[in-house]
Design an enzyme around this catalytic site. Structure first.
Site, PDB file in Angstrom:
ATOM      1  N   HIS A  40      37.955  39.866  37.901  1.00  0.00           N
ATOM      2  CA  HIS A  40      38.727  39.324  39.020  1.00  0.00           C
ATOM      3  C   HIS A  40      38.804  40.316  40.177  1.00  0.00           C
ATOM      4  CE1 HIS A  40      40.164  35.447  37.333  1.00  0.00           C
ATOM      5  NE2 HIS A  40      39.843  36.063  36.204  1.00  0.00           N
ATOM      6  N   THR A  41      37.816  41.158  40.264  1.00  0.00           N
ATOM      7  CA  THR A  41      37.723  42.100  41.387  1.00  0.00           C
ATOM      8  C   THR A  41      36.744  41.595  42.436  1.00  0.00           C
ATOM      9  OG1 THR A  41      36.174  43.271  39.978  1.00  0.00           O
ATOM     10  CG2 THR A  41      38.365  44.222  40.175  1.00  0.00           C
ATOM     11  N   ALA A 130      31.696  29.598  27.042  1.00  0.00           N
ATOM     12  CA  ALA A 130      31.862  30.979  26.602  1.00  0.00           C
ATOM     13  C   ALA A 130      32.111  31.912  27.780  1.00  0.00           C
ATOM     14  CB  ALA A 130      30.622  31.437  25.832  1.00  0.00           C
ATOM     15  N   GLY A 131      32.010  31.380  28.991  1.00  0.00           N
ATOM     16  CA  GLY A 131      32.219  32.240  30.159  1.00  0.00           C
ATOM     17  C   GLY A 131      31.041  33.175  30.380  1.00  0.00           C
ATOM     18  N   SER A 134      26.836  29.871  32.549  1.00  0.00           N
ATOM     19  CA  SER A 134      25.774  28.871  32.506  1.00  0.00           C
ATOM     20  C   SER A 134      25.682  28.144  33.847  1.00  0.00           C
ATOM     21  CB  SER A 134      26.003  27.878  31.361  1.00  0.00           C
ATOM     22  OG  SER A 134      27.295  27.343  31.432  1.00  0.00           O
ATOM     23  N   SER A 135      26.799  27.993  34.558  1.00  0.00           N
ATOM     24  CA  SER A 135      26.738  27.267  35.832  1.00  0.00           C
ATOM     25  C   SER A 135      26.000  28.082  36.888  1.00  0.00           C
ATOM     26  CB  SER A 135      28.134  26.854  36.304  1.00  0.00           C
ATOM     27  OG  SER A 135      28.961  27.968  36.460  1.00  0.00           O
ATOM     28  N   GLU A 167      29.348  26.394  44.413  1.00  0.00           N
ATOM     29  CA  GLU A 167      30.462  26.395  43.457  1.00  0.00           C
ATOM     30  C   GLU A 167      31.813  26.267  44.180  1.00  0.00           C
ATOM     31  OE1 GLU A 167      29.254  27.626  40.113  1.00  0.00           O
ATOM     32  OE2 GLU A 167      31.171  27.290  39.153  1.00  0.00           O
ATOM     33  N   ASP A 179      28.712  36.231  39.497  1.00  0.00           N
ATOM     34  CA  ASP A 179      27.875  35.513  38.530  1.00  0.00           C
ATOM     35  C   ASP A 179      26.503  35.152  39.102  1.00  0.00           C
ATOM     36  OD1 ASP A 179      30.214  35.803  37.152  1.00  0.00           O
ATOM     37  OD2 ASP A 179      30.740  33.695  37.134  1.00  0.00           O
ATOM     38  N   TYR A 228      42.403  29.824  37.686  1.00  0.00           N
ATOM     39  CA  TYR A 228      41.544  30.759  38.406  1.00  0.00           C
ATOM     40  C   TYR A 228      41.900  30.768  39.896  1.00  0.00           C
ATOM     41  CZ  TYR A 228      37.347  33.158  39.986  1.00  0.00           C
ATOM     42  OH  TYR A 228      36.477  34.054  40.565  1.00  0.00           O
TER      43      TYR A 228
HETATM   44  C1  GLA Z   1      34.407  33.984  36.909  1.00  0.00           C
HETATM   45  C2  GLA Z   1      33.987  33.914  38.373  1.00  0.00           C
HETATM   46  C3  GLA Z   1      33.587  35.281  38.902  1.00  0.00           C
HETATM   47  C4  GLA Z   1      34.635  36.336  38.593  1.00  0.00           C
HETATM   48  C5  GLA Z   1      35.083  36.252  37.131  1.00  0.00           C
HETATM   49  C6  GLA Z   1      36.243  37.163  36.843  1.00  0.00           C
HETATM   50  O1  GLA Z   1      33.322  34.327  36.121  1.00  0.00           O
HETATM   51  O2  GLA Z   1      32.922  33.012  38.539  1.00  0.00           O
HETATM   52  O3  GLA Z   1      33.317  35.210  40.272  1.00  0.00           O
HETATM   53  O4  GLA Z   1      35.719  36.217  39.472  1.00  0.00           O
HETATM   54  O5  GLA Z   1      35.427  34.946  36.751  1.00  0.00           O
HETATM   55  O6  GLA Z   1      35.873  38.483  36.971  1.00  0.00           O
END
Ligand code: GLA
Length: 385
Positions: A40-41, A130-131, A134-135, A167, A179, A228
């Site tokens: 979250h930076t 799973a974070g 994939s998107s 996005e 990402d 988020y």
């Molecule tokens: C998601 C968001 C990223 C980032 C992370 C947290 O993956 O897509 O941009 O903010 O959360 O670090």
């Protein structure tokens, strides 16, 4: 090609050929990612340290000589979507996967690129929920494929910026640049220290004897469900209150003096301390100091748990199990947006079997299953195969 990539390639080729009756013009691969530290930076103009991983999304594509797009998703039972590039593109509530396709096409056209119609098949092997992005992998692969069909070559950082717009503006998650940027610019054998303000990339080699383990908690997460975007708004409110452009520009002294409400202050404190930890972690990695790296990961997890409040109890438990199994030579933390998803661990390769055995014995997903465990080494970013 790795066996994993070969299997995915065969699958996307088979889907494409079965649907369209001929082979595609080209296939593009874009990887998922795992973030080692710096959570979250990114949308606070700060620092992140992600790497591209082996699991990926592949897009098989053939150009059409009109403006029609027909796309099918092998991972969703060969579900199909079709639309005209000229018509105003809207979200399709029936098929959420297609929003990433429509969103990317929209963002590319808004950025001024003249696309032609296409036949497309998509397949991926990133675990859903799973974070592991994939998107972003889908958007980046699709963008590269559409541009290649139109004979347009753009810089991969630009491609990532367009994916971020897809996005944010179309899908509705106000995500940062991390990402898509790591999916587009990933480098084999390296994590990348990304300065999310300048978009400068600094190579952070991951030694061959260091393993990156990803464990999917099985707690699925949804970025769009509000948490988020709410965190992002709190960060922006904190920056505004301190009269800085972004939290990147604030210091802990400024935070103390700002008189923020307790929750906003905690959110900002996470971001300020996480930025410093990320820079320190990149230094530790450069020195192969896994003990220091592991300590920073542990602090990052506590900060996400207590200040940013984005972890959940099963994830905290999983991280504790990983930390205990790894010991001082490495570490673990939740990775990604939060509220579920995966944990990442860094350790000497020699420890992998023991850690894997400990997690397999101790952790169960909410459905009572043994978790998915992946052992990764950083892979390359987007490529036309
Ligand atoms: C998601 C968001 C990223 C980032 C992370 C947290 O993956 O897509 O941009 O903010 O959360 O670090």
């Amino acid at each position: 090609m790795t066996p994993q990539d070969q299997a995915l390639y065969d699958r996307v080729m088979a889907s494409f050929t079965a649907r369209f009756g001929h082979a595609p013009d080209l296939v593009v691969r874009a990887p998922g990612r795992v973030n080692l530290i710096g959570e979250h930076t990114d949308y606070n103009d700060g620092f992140v340290l992600p790497c591209a991983i082996g699991p990926a999304t592949m897009v098989a594509i053939s150009k059409r000589h009109d403006n029609h797009v027909e796309v099918m998703a092998a991972d969703f039972g060969d579900a199909r979507d079709q639309f005209g590039l000229q018509s105003p593109l809207e979200r399709n509530p029936e098929q959420p996967w297609a929003d990433y396709v429509r969103g990317m096409m929209c963002a590319l056209q808004n950025a001024g690129y003249a696309l032609s119609g296409a036949k497309i098949a998509i397949a991926g092997n990133l675990p859903k929920g799973a974070g592991l992005s994939s998107s972003a992998a889908l958007e980046v692969a699709l963008g590269k494929a559409m541009l290649a069909c139109a004979d347009i070559d753009i810089d991969n950082t630009r491609l990532a910026q367009i994916a971020q717009l897809a996005e944010c503006d179309f899908v509705g998650t106000k995500c940062g640049i991390m990402d898509p940027l790591i999916s587009a610019q990933g480098k084999a054998g390296h994590a990348l220290l990304i300065d999310c303000r300048s978009l400068g990339l600094t190579d952070a080699p991951v030694p061959d004897d260091v393993a990156i383990m990803i464990v999917h908690s099985g707690v699925t997460r949804g970025l769009v469900d509000g948490h988020y975007n709410a965190r992002r708004r709190q960060c922006e409110a904190a920056a505004t209150a301190m009269s800085v452009a972004a939290l990147r520009d604030a210091t802990l002294d400024m935070l103390e003096a700002a008189g923020l409400d307790p929750v906003t202050k905690m959110r900002a404190r996470h971001v300020l301390t996480e930025n410093q930890r990320t820079l320190d972690a990149a230094d530790a990695l450069a020195k192969s100091d896994l003990a220091a790296f592991g300590m920073l990961m542990a602090q990052s997890h506590l900060s996400m748990r207590d200040d940013f409040e984005i972890t959940v109890p099963p994830i905290d438990a999983l991280v504790a199990m990983l930390q205990k199994a790894i010991g001082a030579q490495g570490g673990a933390r939740m990775t990604g947006g939060g509220f579920g998803g995966a944990c990442v661990a860094v350790m000497p390769r020699a420890k992998v079997a023991d850690v894997q055995a400990a997690i397999t014995a101790q952790y169960r997903t909410p459905d009572g299953d043994i978790p998915i465990i992946m052992v990764e080494h950083p892979g390359p970013g987007v490529a036309i195969l």
